[in-house]
Motif scaffolding. Structure first.
Motif, short mmCIF file in Angstrom:
data_model
loop_
_atom_site.label_atom_id
_atom_site.label_comp_id
_atom_site.label_asym_id
_atom_site.label_seq_id
_atom_site.Cartn_x
_atom_site.Cartn_y
_atom_site.Cartn_z
N GLY A 126 -61.24 -68.31 -97.07
CA GLY A 126 -62.24 -69.25 -97.56
C GLY A 126 -61.66 -70.60 -97.87
N THR A 127 -62.55 -71.50 -98.21
CA THR A 127 -62.15 -72.85 -98.58
C THR A 127 -63.11 -73.38 -99.63
OG1 THR A 127 -61.57 -75.05 -97.70
CG2 THR A 127 -63.54 -73.98 -96.78
N TRP A 128 -62.64 -74.34 -100.44
CA TRP A 128 -63.43 -74.82 -101.57
C TRP A 128 -62.98 -76.23 -101.90
CZ3 TRP A 128 -62.26 -75.91 -106.85
CH2 TRP A 128 -63.36 -75.89 -107.73
N LEU A 129 -63.93 -77.12 -102.23
CA LEU A 129 -63.61 -78.52 -102.54
C LEU A 129 -64.31 -78.96 -103.81
CD1 LEU A 129 -64.12 -78.41 -99.13
CD2 LEU A 129 -63.06 -80.66 -99.42
N THR A 130 -63.66 -79.87 -104.54
CA THR A 130 -64.24 -80.45 -105.75
C THR A 130 -63.64 -81.83 -105.98
OG1 THR A 130 -64.55 -80.13 -108.13
CG2 THR A 130 -62.46 -79.40 -107.21
N ASN A 131 -64.35 -82.67 -106.70
CA ASN A 131 -63.78 -83.95 -107.12
C ASN A 131 -62.92 -83.71 -108.36
OD1 ASN A 131 -66.67 -83.62 -108.25
ND2 ASN A 131 -65.77 -85.11 -109.67
N ILE A 132 -61.88 -84.55 -108.55
CA ILE A 132 -60.96 -84.45 -109.68
C ILE A 132 -60.57 -85.85 -110.15
CG2 ILE A 132 -59.99 -82.22 -108.98
CD1 ILE A 132 -57.53 -83.84 -107.98
N LYS A 133 -59.91 -85.92 -111.32
CA LYS A 133 -59.38 -87.19 -111.83
C LYS A 133 -57.98 -87.04 -112.41
CE LYS A 133 -63.88 -89.23 -112.97
NZ LYS A 133 -64.75 -89.80 -114.06
N TRP A 134 -57.46 -85.81 -112.51
CA TRP A 134 -56.23 -85.60 -113.27
C TRP A 134 -55.00 -86.26 -112.65
CZ3 TRP A 134 -51.84 -83.22 -111.51
CH2 TRP A 134 -51.94 -82.40 -110.39
N ILE A 135 -54.96 -86.39 -111.32
CA ILE A 135 -53.80 -87.01 -110.69
C ILE A 135 -53.73 -88.49 -111.08
CG2 ILE A 135 -52.79 -87.71 -108.48
CD1 ILE A 135 -53.66 -85.07 -107.33
N LYS A 136 -54.87 -89.14 -111.10
CA LYS A 136 -54.89 -90.54 -111.53
C LYS A 136 -54.52 -90.66 -113.00
CE LYS A 136 -58.34 -91.91 -108.10
NZ LYS A 136 -59.68 -92.46 -107.86
#
Length: 265
Positions: A70-80
């Motif tokens: 399977g595969t799954w995507l989401t938006n994130i902010k932690w790297i910034k």
């Protein structure tokens, strides 16, 4: 009377056959999922600076063998928020998971699930980190019994951009209990250990425990939509062993509620 008994037996046989046909799963099964969450928490830590996230995924299962991918995507902010990205305006704002494994029954009511999971963050570069990027690969194994489970994850790479953190481990104990009116009580406690000692400084300062208590219910009458609410927390302390949000004011592991709305189709 004999005719009535015969007719009843035939009807019962027909109903049983239909039920078995309805319960039977195809050899190759595909499913898709989509969700909106008020805050994307992973292992107790916010990945979106306590802001909402949109998440989508797809799964394939070969039912005769239990193999899946399977595969799954989401938006994130932690790297910034980590302050190490070379171009914070365009990079490090997506998490893309790719996974595969095998699940099935062991016997005696026990189940198993083993596999691998790759966390990919397109375009991210951690300029100030010897780890070079946040991409991470973990192997996992899970044993289940009834509503309870125990899962172990082992990083074969650096862990989410932490320098010299290969072989870090995560322990996950939980249960999903059917309570009343189709409401599921979800309980979880986990512990993240971060290995390594770059430049003589131990990574163990980043190790922590997280937990979650949640309720969820699937509403079949509205096309199988699931509504969930959970209270999440960690034992991380401000300014001690956790990266704050970009404005420096919020512990990314602080306690809080998360609301979710999801659908599988």
């Amino acid at each position: 009377m004999k005719k009535l008994i015969l007719a009843t037996a035939i009807a019962a046989s027909f109903v049983s056959t239909v039920a078995r046909a309805e319960d039977a799963k195809p050899d190759n099964e595909f499913s898709f999922n989509a969700a909106v969450v008020s805050d994307y928490r992973y292992r107790g830590l916010t990945q979106t600076r306590f802001d909402p996230a949109l998440q989508v995924g797809a799964d394939y299962t070969h039912n005769p063998t239990g193999l899946y991918a399977g595969t799954w995507l989401t938006n994130i902010k932690w790297i910034k928020d980590a302050g190490t990205n070379t171009n914070t305006s365009t990079k490090g704002d997506v998490e893309w998971d790719i996974y595969g494994g095998k699940r099935g029954d062991i016997g005696g009511g026990f189940t198993y699930d083993v596999g691998g999971l790759y966390y990919y963050y397109p375009g991210n570069t951690l300029a100030n980190s010897g780890a070079k990027n946040a991409n991470t690969f973990e192997l996992y194994g899970q044993i289940g019994y009834g509503p309870a489970y125990f899962k172990y994850s082992h990083a074969l790479t650096n862990l989410f951009g932490t320098v010299d953190s290969k072989n870090s481990q995560y322990y996950d104990l939980g249960a999903n209990i059917d309570t009343f009116y189709g409401v599921i009580l979800g309980l979880h406690v986990g512990h993240q250990t971060v290995k390594g000692a770059p430049n003589g400084v131990s990574n163990s300062q980043y190790s922590y425990t997280d937990w979650k208590v949640g309720l969820s219910k699937t509403f079949d009458e509205v096309a199988g939509i699931t509504l969930g609410v959970a209270y999440v927390g960690t034992d991380l302390k401000n300014g001690v062993n956790v990266t704050p949000t970009s404005d420096g004011s919020k512990n990314v592991g602080k306690k809080g509620f998360v609301v979710s709305l999801s659908k599988t189709f």
